[in-house]
Design an enzyme around this catalytic site. Structure first.
Site, mmCIF file in Angstrom:
data_model
loop_
_atom_site.group_PDB
_atom_site.id
_atom_site.type_symbol
_atom_site.label_atom_id
_atom_site.label_comp_id
_atom_site.label_asym_id
_atom_site.label_seq_id
_atom_site.Cartn_x
_atom_site.Cartn_y
_atom_site.Cartn_z
ATOM 1 N N HIS A 1 2.015 5.432 -2.780
ATOM 2 C CA HIS A 1 2.452 6.028 -2.604
ATOM 3 C C HIS A 1 3.353 6.510 -2.804
ATOM 4 O O HIS A 1 3.742 7.946 -3.117
ATOM 5 C CB HIS A 1 1.744 7.003 -1.019
ATOM 6 C CG HIS A 1 0.304 6.507 -0.657
ATOM 7 N ND1 HIS A 1 -0.705 6.686 -1.254
ATOM 8 C CD2 HIS A 1 0.255 5.993 0.335
ATOM 9 C CE1 HIS A 1 -2.102 6.503 -0.815
ATOM 10 N NE2 HIS A 1 -2.008 6.187 0.462
ATOM 11 N N HIS B 1 1.108 -1.116 -0.038
ATOM 12 C CA HIS B 1 0.069 -0.223 0.011
ATOM 13 C C HIS B 1 0.990 1.507 -0.163
ATOM 14 O O HIS B 1 0.867 2.281 -0.789
ATOM 15 C CB HIS B 1 -1.005 0.172 1.537
ATOM 16 C CG HIS B 1 -1.560 1.878 1.828
ATOM 17 N ND1 HIS B 1 -2.633 0.801 0.675
ATOM 18 C CD2 HIS B 1 -1.702 2.509 1.561
ATOM 19 C CE1 HIS B 1 -3.492 2.202 0.854
ATOM 20 N NE2 HIS B 1 -2.618 2.982 1.437
ATOM 21 N N GLU B 2 2.078 1.056 0.699
ATOM 22 C CA GLU B 2 2.473 1.881 0.838
ATOM 23 C C GLU B 2 3.549 2.479 -0.294
ATOM 24 O O GLU B 2 3.626 3.847 -0.567
ATOM 25 C CB GLU B 2 3.939 2.406 2.253
ATOM 26 C CG GLU B 2 2.558 2.311 3.735
ATOM 27 C CD GLU B 2 1.444 3.714 3.964
ATOM 28 O OE1 GLU B 2 1.889 4.543 3.312
ATOM 29 O OE2 GLU B 2 1.082 3.346 4.855
#
Length: 422
Positions: free
Chosen positions: A22, A18-19
């Site tokens: 970003h 997920h990170e």
């Protein structure tokens, strides 16, 4: 120990993937990612890359995070009176600022800070050796670094590399990239699962796959790849027809018509009784027929992810029609599910990870402040208004969302503890 390792791997992979979404799109947008951390808590290792990002490994192996310039609460506060030291270049520009007592810079100048602007003017003023008669103002390099109190060295965050300086479309994509990565991971995990299990279940046929040894089906003479024509005198055309009749007949004799080896014959099967959550159901020890084509295995990733979307949105709808904490789950629930998955083998673990990954992606897209979805809503409001919200108002909205999520997480976690341990 197996449960703990499974939990760490599952939770860690989901958050890091997920990170990384970003991180990747922030880089593409020209936003400085000051730190990319694997794990939480005290720092174990740190390395500053040529791209300006400090990569850290932290003690607690659960998740990770990214620190984007101008987006997160800064850990380093350079307030007047702060004792620090600076390392200069050959032309007397500041290239390193040290506020940590854990690290000493041998060729640095000790200062008592008067003021610093590391965002716009890139200047720093201080008293040399604390002597108020010797105030000096230095220009600070654009790519200078600061050693924080924890000892972690990160780049400073000038205005041009901050999150708010990126175009609105780039910011929306950066916020969306985390959930998007979770969706892509879900697709990949289901494809991997299809290869590991040797194919894809075909629920649209009355043909079965493998038959477990010594199961009720095997004892009744059913062999792998047989066709189930009728059960309880009802015509069978797919897997749901078959399993629905078996499930509701635990311990009862069930008449069947099957076709195998080119011949039809009538048999009787007695499903064994299985109890789960106080409910009894029947099983006869058969698996669905597997499609083994390469295209089927790849398509499975997309179809199963789509099915997950439908199920999760139905569950979210159920929260609005009849809210209950029992419909939600937190870290304790994840640990419990990891324990059950670890005991059932790699396929179950992959399935659990896929389920949690798509959940994480969808939940993060809910329009709740402090979630990625809430940030995207603020981005869209800015796009419509032509200007951003007042930073103070945006901060209050984000804080309200954060408080709401923290209170909800505490309630959910306590509820999970009550359910599973008391």
């Amino acid at each position: 120990m197996r449960t703990i390792i499974t939990f760490i791997i599952v939770f860690g992979v989901l958050v890091i993937v997920h990170e990384f979404g970003h991180f990747f799109f922030a880089k593409r947008a020209g936003i400085l990612v000051r730190e990319f951390s694997i794990g939480m808590g005290p720092k174990l290792l740190a390395h500053m890359g040529k791209d300006g990002t400090t990569y850290t490994l932290r003690l607690l192996p659960i998740g990770g995070y990214v620190r984007m310039a101008g987006l997160e609460d800064e850990e380093t506060e350079l307030n007047p009176g702060t004792p620090l030291s600076v390392e200069l270049t050959s032309d007397n520009k500041v290239q390193r600022i040290n506020v940590s007592k854990k690290i000493q810079l041998p060729n640095s100048i000790p200062l008592e800070l008067v003021e610093a602007d590391l965002t716009n003017t890139l200047t720093l003023t201080g008293y040399i050796n604390g002597d108020e008669r010797k105030a000096m103002t230095y220009a600070v390099e654009h790519d200078a670094t600061v050693i924080e109190e924890s000892g972690t060295e990160v780049r400073i965050a000038p205005k041009d590399v901050q999150f708010q300086s990126a175009k609105i479309g780039q910011r929306i994509l950066t916020n969306f990239a985390g959930p998007m990565n979770n969706f892509l991971l879900t697709i990949l995990l289901f494809i991997i699962m299809a290869f590991v299990q040797g194919g894809v279940p075909n629920y649209d046929t009355n043909q079965i796959g493998q038959v477990q040894a010594d199961s009720p089906a095997a004892k009744a003479g059913i062999k792998s790849n047989a066709e189930i024509l009728t059960i309880n005198h009802q015509k069978v055309s797919n897997w749901d027809d078959l399993t629905s009749e078996i499930i509701k007949s635990p311990g009862k004799k069930v008449p069947m018509t099957i076709k195998q080896g080119g011949q039809q014959k009538k048999i009787t099967v007695t499903p064994r009784t299985v109890e789960s959550n106080g409910q009894k159901s029947g099983q006869i020890g058969i698996q669905a027929y597997m499609k083994t084509g390469l295209a089927d295995k790849f398509a499975y990733g997309f179809t199963q992810t789509g099915n997950m979307f439908v199920q999760i949105f139905k569950a979210l709808g159920g929260l609005f029609t009849g809210f209950s904490l029992n419909k939600l789950g937190g870290p304790v629930m994840m640990y419990k599910m990891s324990s059950e998955a670890a005991s059932q083998g790699i396929i179950t673990v992959i399935s659990l990870m896929a389920f949690l990954s798509v959940n994480l992606g969808i939940v993060n897209l809910l329009p709740i402040p402090a979630f990625d979805g809430g940030k995207i809503v603020l981005n869209l409001i800015e796009a419509v208004r032509g200007k951003p919200l007042d930073p103070e108002k945006e901060g209050m909205i984000t804080m309200a969302g954060f408080v709401f999520i923290m209170v909800l997480m505490i309630l959910v976690t306590w509820n999970d503890i009550q359910r599973f341990f008391f």
